[in-house]
Design a protein around this motif. Structure first.
Motif, mmCIF file in Angstrom:
data_model
loop_
_atom_site.group_PDB
_atom_site.id
_atom_site.type_symbol
_atom_site.label_atom_id
_atom_site.label_comp_id
_atom_site.label_asym_id
_atom_site.label_seq_id
_atom_site.Cartn_x
_atom_site.Cartn_y
_atom_site.Cartn_z
ATOM 1 N N ARG A 443 0.932 -1.172 0.001
ATOM 2 C CA ARG A 443 0.030 0.125 0.150
ATOM 3 C C ARG A 443 0.858 1.249 0.053
ATOM 4 N N ARG A 444 2.070 1.188 0.742
ATOM 5 C CA ARG A 444 2.855 2.398 0.710
ATOM 6 C C ARG A 444 3.300 2.542 -0.373
ATOM 7 N N GLY A 445 3.871 1.322 -1.178
ATOM 8 C CA GLY A 445 4.542 1.609 -2.376
ATOM 9 C C GLY A 445 3.703 2.105 -3.606
ATOM 10 N N VAL A 446 2.576 1.920 -3.598
ATOM 11 C CA VAL A 446 1.816 2.217 -4.634
ATOM 12 C C VAL A 446 1.156 3.447 -4.407
ATOM 13 N N ALA A 447 1.187 4.102 -2.980
ATOM 14 C CA ALA A 447 0.606 5.400 -2.702
ATOM 15 C C ALA A 447 0.741 6.312 -3.652
ATOM 16 N N LEU A 451 -3.238 8.519 -7.977
ATOM 17 C CA LEU A 451 -3.688 9.515 -8.829
ATOM 18 C C LEU A 451 -3.776 8.750 -10.313
ATOM 19 N N ALA A 452 -2.804 8.310 -10.862
ATOM 20 C CA ALA A 452 -2.757 7.564 -12.058
ATOM 21 C C ALA A 452 -3.975 6.280 -12.232
ATOM 22 N N ALA A 453 -4.182 6.001 -11.150
ATOM 23 C CA ALA A 453 -5.125 4.755 -11.195
ATOM 24 C C ALA A 453 -6.553 5.513 -11.290
ATOM 25 N N LEU A 459 -4.498 0.117 -12.774
ATOM 26 C CA LEU A 459 -3.584 0.807 -13.756
ATOM 27 C C LEU A 459 -3.483 -0.095 -15.035
ATOM 28 N N ARG A 460 -3.616 0.626 -15.986
ATOM 29 C CA ARG A 460 -3.513 0.040 -17.323
ATOM 30 C C ARG A 460 -2.098 -0.532 -17.770
ATOM 31 N N ASP A 474 -5.663 -5.506 -16.815
ATOM 32 C CA ASP A 474 -5.376 -4.306 -15.861
ATOM 33 C C ASP A 474 -4.636 -4.868 -14.571
ATOM 34 N N ALA A 475 -4.057 -4.005 -14.034
ATOM 35 C CA ALA A 475 -3.444 -4.347 -12.592
ATOM 36 C C ALA A 475 -4.317 -3.465 -11.245
ATOM 37 N N PRO A 476 -5.024 -4.296 -10.580
ATOM 38 C CA PRO A 476 -5.762 -3.466 -9.560
ATOM 39 C C PRO A 476 -4.655 -3.115 -8.592
ATOM 40 N N LEU A 477 -4.922 -1.989 -7.809
ATOM 41 C CA LEU A 477 -3.771 -1.551 -6.734
ATOM 42 C C LEU A 477 -4.705 -2.201 -5.476
#
Ligand code: SF4
Length: 492
Positions: A443-447, A451-453, A459-460, A474-477
């Motif tokens: 969670r910290r890494g993708v914070a 915004l892009a997601a 994420l596409r 797609d890659a879900p966060l």
């Protein structure tokens, strides 16, 4: 090199020395190409939905459909358990009735036996009943290499043959053509056609094909067929069809050669009562098919007097040795699994690069051929399970797909990024605390990416090497809060 070894098809497949048509390119590559054809997708959508709706209606009419499916599966499992004994029983009964039974270990032997038999009659042309077994062994190519012209008499097979194309569906080989395309093809390739009077009305197209074939039927001295079923008890072969062309081939010529996979056996004549209910409803959505032809050896003065049966193994014995994969040999080639498959509906049969497309192709072709790009076929599925629900002999296709994927992964040696990632994931998921810590770290890494997601939370595109994952999905966060955290906050 045999004719089979050198046979390449238009759609990137090649027949091996064992005779199975295997893909030259992996499924993902072929599927991407086929997906670009919007006309193909429209044709497939219309055709598969029409057949699947008809099937659903007639299946719903049968109160004991599930019992029939279970009976079909049980009979076929019995055949597989007693295959050597039943094959010998079939050979003895068919021979007693005047047929000659030949054995072929692989496609090369099957083609050689048939070619020699045709040559012995002196015929230069054979009429053919629609048959998956002859396609599987590459018989047409072998006959042509020997100077013998095979003439397909099933309307859809004839369309494919005139186009120099390959079939894309088990039951409706020309499913990827629409009426206008078929009319244009007939005008180009059917000699002596009344071009002015030919419309794209299905009845007019069928009439044109009927006139074209009638001359071939009346002059043919040799016919080649497959068989839907072979009854061990009596030595009887059965062909189930809709057009009547098969009946003409099976009755008019002097010589009849039937190429039959060894798994086509049924123990007794009475078993037909199950399969003659299951097959027409599952394949064409009919309560009963118009033509069911049965013959047992030779009947003096009636029909072909020179009758041959070529029993083909071609990888079936190897498939039988696999406890999970062997259920694919129950298949009665109804094609119901193709018509409900969301992958088949979008990419069509050619993407599979295999004689058997769709869900059954994804489990049967890799097992029969044992190699090549067919190894990618078990991945040509969403594992939605629609094929299992539709299958009249209860083949658990998703189970076999997962089993074959596992075998492919297990056969790989040496380090790979996928294997390393999966091992790491397994280590993390084996311990609850490790898993929770990994989630927090993720969670910290993708914070910064949230915004892009956007609101979708996916994420596409990810940077290399994760781009391999997002190339087709797609890659879900990770969720901002896990269920445990929510529970802790709300209820603790
Ligand atoms: S796997 Fe089942 S549904 Fe598919 S073709 Fe074979 S019998 Fe029919």
């Amino acid at each position: 090199m045999t004719a089979q070894e050198s046979t390449a098809t238009r759609h990137g497949a090649v027949a091996t020395s064992r005779g199975n048509v295997v893909a030259l390119e992996p499924f993902p590559v072929a599927a991407r190409r086929e997906l670009a054809d919007a006309q193909l997708r429209a044709n497939l959508h219309r055709a598969t939905h029409t057949i699947r709706d008809k099937r659903a209606r007639v299946v719903a009419e049968v109160p004991d459909w599930e019992a029939l499916r279970a009976a079909g599966a049980a009979i076929k499992d019995d055949v597989l358990a007693r295959l050597p004994e039943l094959l010998e029983q079939f050979e003895a009964a068919a021979t007693q009735a005047g047929a000659r039974v030949h054995w072929a270990r692989d496609a090369g032997e099957a083609c050689q036996v048939v070619t020699d038999l045709v040559r012995a009659t002196g015929a230069r042309e054979v009429v053919k009943v629609k048959s998956m077994a002859t396609q599987e062994v590459g018989l047409n190519e072998a006959l042509e290499a020997a100077g013998i012209t095979p003439v397909e008499t099933d309307l859809a097979e004839l369309i494919v043959q005139l186009a120099g194309d390959t079939p894309s569906h088990i039951l409706v080989p020309a499913i990827h053509y629409n009426r206008r395309q078929i009319r244009d093809l007939f005008l180009r390739r059917m000699p002596g056609l009344d071009a002015a009077g030919l419309t794209d009305d299905p009845a007019a197209l069928a009439e044109a094909a009927r006139r074209h074939l009638r001359r071939r039927f009346l002059s043919a001295r040799v016919a080649v067929s497959g068989a839907n079923f072979a009854v061990a008890e009596t030595g009887t072969l059965v062909v189930v069809e809709s057009e009547g062309n098969g009946r003409m081939c099976l009755t008019l010529p002097e010589t009849l050669i039937s190429v039959v996979g060894i798994e086509k056996l049924l123990p007794t004549f009475r078993d037909l009562e199950v399969f003659l209910q299951l097959l027409p409803r599952s394949s064409t959505g009919e309560r009963m098919n118009p033509y069911t032809s049965l013959w047992t050896g030779v009947t003096p003065g009636d029909g072909p007097q020179d009758v041959h049966v070529v029993l083909v193994d071609n990888g079936r014995t190897d498939t039988l040795a696999d406890e999970v994969g062997r259920q694919a040999l129950r298949c009665i080639r109804c094609s119901a699994c193709l018509n409900v498959c969301p992958v088949y509906e979008r990419v069509g049969g050619h993407a599979y690069g295999s004689v058997y497309p769709g869900p059954i192709g994804a489990i049967l072709s890799p097992q029969l051929s044992g190699g090549g790009a067919n190894r990618t076929l078990p991945y040509a599925s969403t594992l939605c399970g629609a094929c299992f629900d539709a299958c009249p002999v209860r083949i658990n296709i998703p189970e076999v797909l997962v089993h074959l994927r596992h075998s492919t992964v297990a056969a790989k040696t040496g380090p790979s990024a996928e294997r390393t990632a999966m091992r790491a994931l397994a280590w993390v998921m084996r311990d609850r605390r490790r898993y929770a810590a990994a989630l927090r770290a993720a969670r910290r890494g993708v914070a910064p990416l949230r915004l892009a997601a956007g609101r979708r939370g996916t994420l596409r595109r990810l940077p290399w090497p994760l781009s391999a994952w997002t190339a087709s999905r797609d890659a879900p966060l990770p969720a901002k809060e896990t269920f445990r955290e929510w529970w802790q906050r709300e209820r603790a």
